[in-house]
Scaffold this active site. Sequence first.
Site, PDB file in Angstrom:
ATOM      1  N   LYS A  34      37.633  31.760  47.027  1.00  0.00           N
ATOM      2  CA  LYS A  34      37.455  33.110  46.461  1.00  0.00           C
ATOM      3  C   LYS A  34      36.465  33.081  45.284  1.00  0.00           C
ATOM      4  O   LYS A  34      35.624  33.976  45.135  1.00  0.00           O
ATOM      5  CB  LYS A  34      38.816  33.662  46.017  1.00  0.00           C
TER       6      LYS A  34
ATOM      7  N   LYS B 165      36.153  38.327  35.113  1.00  0.00           N
ATOM      8  CA  LYS B 165      37.268  37.366  35.178  1.00  0.00           C
ATOM      9  C   LYS B 165      36.985  36.308  36.252  1.00  0.00           C
ATOM     10  O   LYS B 165      37.141  35.116  36.036  1.00  0.00           O
ATOM     11  CB  LYS B 165      38.556  38.127  35.511  1.00  0.00           C
TER      12      LYS B 165
END
Length: 286
Positions: free
Chosen positions: A170, A238
């Site tokens: 990811k 993030k």
Amino acid sequence: MEKIGFIGLGIMGKPMALNLLKAGFAVGVLSTSKASAELEDAGAKTWPNASKLASEHDIVITMLPDSPQVEDLVNGQHGVSSGIKAGALFIDMSTISPSVARNLYQILQQKGVEALDAPVSGGQVGAEGGTLSIMVGGTEGAFQRALPVFQAMGKNIVHIGEPGAGQTTKACNQMIVGMTIQAVAEAFTLAGNAGVDLAKMREVLLGGFAQSRILDLHGQRIIDGNFKPGFKIKLHQKDINIALQSGKELNLSLPGTECMAGQMKAAMDQGNGELDHSALFLTMKK
Ligand code: NAD
């Protein structure tokens, strides 16, 4: 069918939990969640805290913002780990740090609980339509057990490898997406300043090697000046920091990703954290 406790009913988690109910799973949620009433109407049961919820379900799924929230939810007071029973399965589908995912795997293993890291790609549309891509780290046995559950939420489901491998994949996805948006934003800035028609440029480039979903969708957003999220800059920042941290842990230099982190910070400094990540375009000097 296994009973599923689902924690984190935000933009992504709510439609994912609704899809589990639609597929016939018994689903439990936290009564403290803002969306719990909607889930109850759709057939979910509510529970007062994560410990109690975990003790009553075969599988516990989390879909929370970031590593600290997942760690706290698992290890904190009345957390998942204080209630979950040996033989249960824990699946975190949030995007968090691979090292935190590996750590949670170890902690839960000591309780006889298998854990999978299973972050997703496909956004709100994929969550609502049950068409998410799901990238999974953990043991083969746990993956096979979770597969029917994943199939109720996603289409492209791949067991990548050992614990943490789903989160590493990811992070890589977010590097590619971020750098491609930056490339499109820079090209559109150059073209616009040179007096080139952006719509015509997008049209012709979509037929050549520069073709991508990002040129297509985010390029159109830039042309329209439509920066309503979508995927928020603050979440992408993030994820880029997760990628940088993972690189550091492996002693790797990731210069493009470092540049991305600078661009994300510039967008945050502009007060654009809540905008879609195509708003990276607004950081470019006109
Ligand atoms: P969100 O902020 O909409 O939802 C997070 C939810 O978690 C909120 O409902 C919040 O109330 C809840 N929450 C936070 N702390 C909690 C706690 N301690 N106990 C119970 N609930 C708690 O975020 P989202 O967009 O649904 O994203 C969730 C995760 O999925 C993130 O890691 C994000 O990076 C990832 N993701 C998002 C998208 C997207 O397009 N939004 C796409 C892919 C992956």
